[in-house]
Design an enzyme around this catalytic site. Sequence first.
Site, PDB file in Angstrom:
ATOM      1  CD  GLU A  12      -5.524 -52.887  26.526  1.00  0.00           C
ATOM      2  OE1 GLU A  12      -5.103 -52.620  25.393  1.00  0.00           O
ATOM      3  OE2 GLU A  12      -4.964 -53.708  27.270  1.00  0.00           O
ATOM      4  CG  ASP A 219       5.773 -47.752  32.224  1.00  0.00           C
ATOM      5  OD1 ASP A 219       4.741 -48.437  32.158  1.00  0.00           O
ATOM      6  OD2 ASP A 219       6.900 -48.234  32.028  1.00  0.00           O
TER       7      ASP A 219
END
Length: 254
Positions: A12, A219
């Site tokens: 990122e 997740d």
Amino acid sequence: MKIGILSAMPEENNLISSKIEQRSVTSLGTRDYVEGTLAGKKVIAAFSRWGKVAAAQAATTMITKFGAEKIIFTGVAGAASPELEIGDVVIGRDLIQHDMDASAIPAFQRFEIPLLGITHFKADHELIQIAEEAAREYLHTILSGDIPISSLEKYGIHSPNIILGTIATGDQFIADEEKIRALRADIPNLKCIEMEGAAVAQVCHEHQVPFVVIRAISDKANANAIHDFPHFVSSIVRHYSYGIVSGMLKKVNS
Ligand code: ADE
């Protein structure tokens, strides 16, 4: 007004930093701090690294050395609420340190940060609003042209949701449904868990700097997490973060 952008994942930070114009880079204490302009706003960006101490260190440096006056934190998280799917986005209304427990001393309750008398750090109302608008624009109108459909389909990402609520932070990668069930029972309105947000929130609280934490669900903090997390991080998260942060910068007051 200088806006600090901290990212929990190097993927990122690399994309966000690469888009910064008129850039200057300062290397300090294992991190590169990249200053310049993004979407017409003065910014400073860095990789937080992982865990509460690392994130607190990066946030403190951004505020005290580089003069960041607002902090936007991005990263991934494990879902703690059954309503969340991989690819959804959680914006923290408040942040709690789930591994803080000084309650053996009767003066303190579980999760309370000793001497601050606080269990939940509240994110800035205006930054939350802007983050929600930017996330909606990115996920609903930009995402499908930004990330290959094959990558989105791999995770079953069709029309991701944006949810506001409590984010819990601790120095643990959780891949255990039982642990998540227990945290959900103990922390009302818990949406997701991660490893940095509430540390940044504490630093911002102590310096009275408005902040927001934005997390993409990578997740479900269960046995599959060790596979889902790295895949999501390598192919998806940088697009989410740059898309949402650049959208926010266009809207933020400065
Ligand atoms: N960040 C992303 N997934 C996580 C998990 N399962 N536990 C802690 N931090 C996370």
